[in-house]
Design an enzyme around this catalytic site. Structure first.
Site, PDB file in Angstrom:
ATOM      1  N   GLU A  50      24.423  42.905  84.735  1.00 25.05           N
ATOM      2  CA  GLU A  50      23.099  43.439  84.390  1.00 25.05           C
ATOM      3  C   GLU A  50      23.006  43.912  82.938  1.00 25.05           C
ATOM      4  O   GLU A  50      21.937  43.890  82.332  1.00 25.05           O
ATOM      5  CB  GLU A  50      22.717  44.585  85.329  1.00 25.05           C
ATOM      6  CG  GLU A  50      22.413  44.140  86.755  1.00 25.05           C
ATOM      7  CD  GLU A  50      23.648  44.086  87.646  1.00 25.05           C
ATOM      8  OE1 GLU A  50      24.781  44.215  87.124  1.00 25.05           O
ATOM      9  OE2 GLU A  50      23.478  43.918  88.873  1.00 25.05           O
ATOM     10  N   MET A 476      37.178  48.116  63.159  1.00 27.32           N
ATOM     11  CA  MET A 476      36.536  49.266  62.516  1.00 27.32           C
ATOM     12  C   MET A 476      37.280  50.556  62.859  1.00 27.32           C
ATOM     13  O   MET A 476      37.483  51.409  61.992  1.00 27.32           O
ATOM     14  CB  MET A 476      35.065  49.354  62.938  1.00 27.32           C
ATOM     15  CG  MET A 476      34.265  50.371  62.150  1.00 27.32           C
ATOM     16  SD  MET A 476      34.295  50.069  60.366  1.00 27.32           S
ATOM     17  CE  MET A 476      32.783  49.138  60.141  1.00 27.32           C
TER      18      MET A 476
END
Lengths: 561, 161
Positions: A50, A476
């Site tokens: 979903e 990162m």
């Protein structure tokens, strides 16, 4: 003729012009799925999770400018879209998420797959509804689309009990909506606009910050007119990227933590700042105490709550950016140019080019750099592909080195920074713009968060090109650990699956690039191939993204190494 | 600027389920510090009214008002000046009467504050008082020496003059 609530939902969606639904069935939404087979005009795209449905809807909404629909079941189906709702509210994306709910007589009793959806989603939606009667469905859909798509766009949830989906009543789509508490201001206050014009006309170092609102209100033309007429440099926020062509002389770069050197260095020298449809996010402002010490701030935003939220504003203008600029433009005096002011940017540009950009995009030896690959993609596609970037180093690279020449062609998760956003979002972008070239740029970490959507891409045979920049790291986080945690690498190294075999397993052709000489050929082969295609680029493991404003530092403390 | 300055917001909302949840959620999410919040029906059955007393200066109140307007059911947010409204709250207090002679003294003070006696037992008296915050606080202070067993107050509700 009487229709079931489920059919009324489908009819109402058609009335709102919906063509595509991204969804996943389950117990509490089964009546709607049953009805969907009788509504072939509603194309349903079956995702694999979903979260994928709502990100796909976000991609679709951002490419069409209209509310997009995602459809899920109760309980876990609904909770799986919460991340996407939070993403959509921060990035002002119009999404209508429809969830099934358990039978109304079971609500509150901890029934199977029951969750308090309106309760859970209230803080991450613009509005939400719990519908327990078929008679409330049509009016809620009409209101939801209006609320989601107007003013500052945002997500709306409609949670419909299963009995309401079964209930049969006469269908009448309401003509009007009655929302006395909702009436977004579109036209700006003329007195404030006149004040803004005076400040702009008297300024010597004006500076435009162009944000997402410029794109949402389609004010690209008006922005350009203002910039050219009064000779004002334009810096963009992350979501403002592509609101002005990269090669326009007045475009001076991208603002914020990993933005360009010049726009950040010069921010605090401005005497008038014209902030258009942006929200002074901490990634843009750096340390607030030192931010814009000399500037009169004119802030235009359709959401009044943004004005004065983070910085003190001298001229607040509530309104749609395009409408406000249209009223402002006739009051703006033509400028002969501001050579000195623009030269200041150019000087910093030279430094950034020599110290950062050139070594990044034209390395002679050593491992592949993400920057050179994205720059190559930019050159080959002439900056005209739609780019969907995930979250992390590769996202910053996609912002920095793709040279956007097509308006509103960049989609990413900015405010929430949702890893796993790009692959499903690119599904929505491609479905919305089937004739446009779509590249999704993902890292090895973010790809693995939602890579099950490869199956959706394969099933729908969507012509999406996937650029997987693999450095075997959560890049990162690794960079921050290197710079701010004494290189104490904690849980950032990834032992990855064989992406070639994985891609093959999904039925998507792929290739792996490890040599500099193969970059161009691979991109060209991907473009030539009809259908989805994945290229894995094995890139430098410890590449750092510069420039960088360290967290908590002032914008002019931006580092280039 | 004075510390602990309080301001009142009068918020008119559509009377729909979930509004209280949205407003309380907003107050929590945006970290506004509230002293009291009352909700009540109004002369219009479709509308309800929130009276919120929030700690902070004009800027805080303005920010809160703007955030409140983001809630779809919020129709109107007023930020009245203190002298433009009549504000009242209700206090209920249970005071021990076991000390000799305290009943008479308490009744006298209650008269002075126009508080009403609502229950008398051998152990305590229960009193009801309405007024502004200072008056109720003043009454409470006067009752302390007799032994306050319980004390509750409603928070302010207000009307424009």
């Amino acid at each position: 003729m009487k229709l079931t609530g489920a059919e009324i939902l489908c009819e109402s969606l058609l009335k709102e012009g919906v063509e595509v639904i991204f969804g996943y069935p389950g117990g509490a939404i089964m009546p709607v799925y049953d009805a969907l087979t009788r509504y072939p005009k509603l194309r349903h795209i079956l995702v694999r999770h979903e979260q994928g449905a709502i990100h796909a809807a976000e991609g679709y909404a951002r490419s069409t400018g209209k509310p997009a629909v995602c459809l899920v079941t109760s309980g876990p189906g609904a909770t799986n879209v919460v991340t996407g709702l939070a993403d959509a509210i921060l990035d002002s994306v119009p999404v209508v998420a429809i969830s099934g709910q358990v039978h109304s007589h079971l609500i509150g009793g901890d029934a199977f797959q029951e969750t308090d959806v309106v309760g859970i989603t209230a803080m991450v939606t613009k509005h939400n509804y719990l519908i327990m009667k078929a008679s409330e469905i049509a009016v809620s859909v009409k209101e939801a689309f209006h609320i989601s798509g107007t003013g500052r766009p945002g997500p709306v949830v409609i949670d419909i009990t299963k009995d309401a989906q079964f209930e049969k009543i006469e269908f009448n789509y309401p003509e009007k909506i009655n929302l006395p508490g909702y009436n977004p201001t579109v036209k700006g206050n003329m007195h404030q606009i006149e004040r803004a014009a005076e400040f702009i006309n008297q300024s010597s170092k004006p500076y435009i910050f162009a944000g997402h609102g410029v794109l949402i209100s389609h004010a690209e033309k008006e922005l350009l007119e203002l910039s050219e007429k009064a000779a004002i440099p334009v810096g963009t926020t992350l979501h403002g990227i592509s609101c002005i062509k990269r090669d326009h002389p007045n475009y001076i770069g991208w603002l914020g933590m990993h933005g360009n050197l010049a726009p950040n260095k010069c921010v605090n020298k401005a005497d008038v700042v014209i902030a258009l449809g942006m929200r002074f996010d901490d990634r843009v402002t750096g340390r607030l105490n030192d931010y814009l010490p000399h500037a009169t701030i004119i802030h235009v935003d359709i959401d009044p709550a943004e004005l004065g939220k983070n910085v003190k504003v001298s001229v607040p203008i509530v309104g749609d950016v395009k409408e406000v600029l249209k009223s402002l433009l006739p009051l703006i005096k033509e400028s002969k140019g501001r050579k000195e002011w623009f030269d200041m940017f150019k000087d910093y540009d030279k430094v950034e080019y020599e110290k950062v950009i050139r070594p990044e995009i034209y390395p002679r030896k050593g491992p592949l750099k993400m920057s050179e690959i994205v720059k190559k993609l930019s050159d080959i596609t002439h900056g005209k592909s739609r780019i969907v970037a995930d979250v992390g180093q590769h996202q910053m690279i996609a912002c920095r080195y793709y040279e956007y020449k097509k308006h509103d062609s960049f989609v990413t998760s900015g405010g929430l920074g949702t890893m796993g956003f790009a692959l499903p979002a690119s599904i929505g972008v491609k479905v919305a713009k089937p004739n446009d070239e779509v590249w999704t740029i993902v890292g090895d970490g973010s790809f693995q968060m939602t890579m099950q959507e490869m199956a959706t891409i394969a099933q729908e045979n969507l012509d999406i090109k996937i650029m997987l920049l693999n450095n075997n790291f959560l890049g990162m986080v690794r960079q921050w650990q290197q710079l701010f945690f004494d290189k104490n690498y904690s849980s950032v190294s990834l032992k990855n699956p064989d992406f070639m075999k994985l891609s093959e397993g999904f039925g998507i052709p792929s290739e792996k690039v490890t040599e500099r000489k193969d970059i161009e050929g691979a991109i060209k082969r991907a473009r030539k191939h009809k259908g989805p295609y994945l290229i894995e680029f094995v890139v430098e493991k410890e590449q750092n993204i510069f420039p960088m404003i360290p967290q908590g530092a002032s914008v002019d403390e931006i580092r280039i190494e | 600027m004075k510390q602990n300055k309080f301001s009142t917001l009068i918020v008119t909302v559509q009377n729909k389920p979930g509004v209280l949840y949205r407003i309380s959620g907003l107050i929590r999410k945006r970290r506004f510090n509230i002293a009291s919040l009352t909700v009540s029906a109004t002369e219009d059955p479709d509308m309800s009214r929130f009276t919120i007393v929030v700690e902070g200066d004009k800027e805080t109140v303005e920010k809160m008002a703007k955030q409140l307007y983001r809630i779809i059911e919020v129709i109107k947010v007023n930020e009245p000046e203190e002298d433009s409204i009549v504000a009242r709250e209700l206090g209920l207090i249970k005071v021990s009467t076991t000390k000799t002679g305290s009943k008479g003294e308490i009744s006298l003070i209650a008269d002075h504050f126009r508080a009403k006696v609502i229950q008398v037992t051998p152990e305590y008296m229960m009193l009801e008082i309405t007024g502004n915050e200072e008056k109720i606080q003043g009454f409470y202070k006067n009752m302390k020496k007799y032994g306050v067993m319980e004390f509750v107050r409603t928070g302010r509700t207000a009307l424009f003059k």
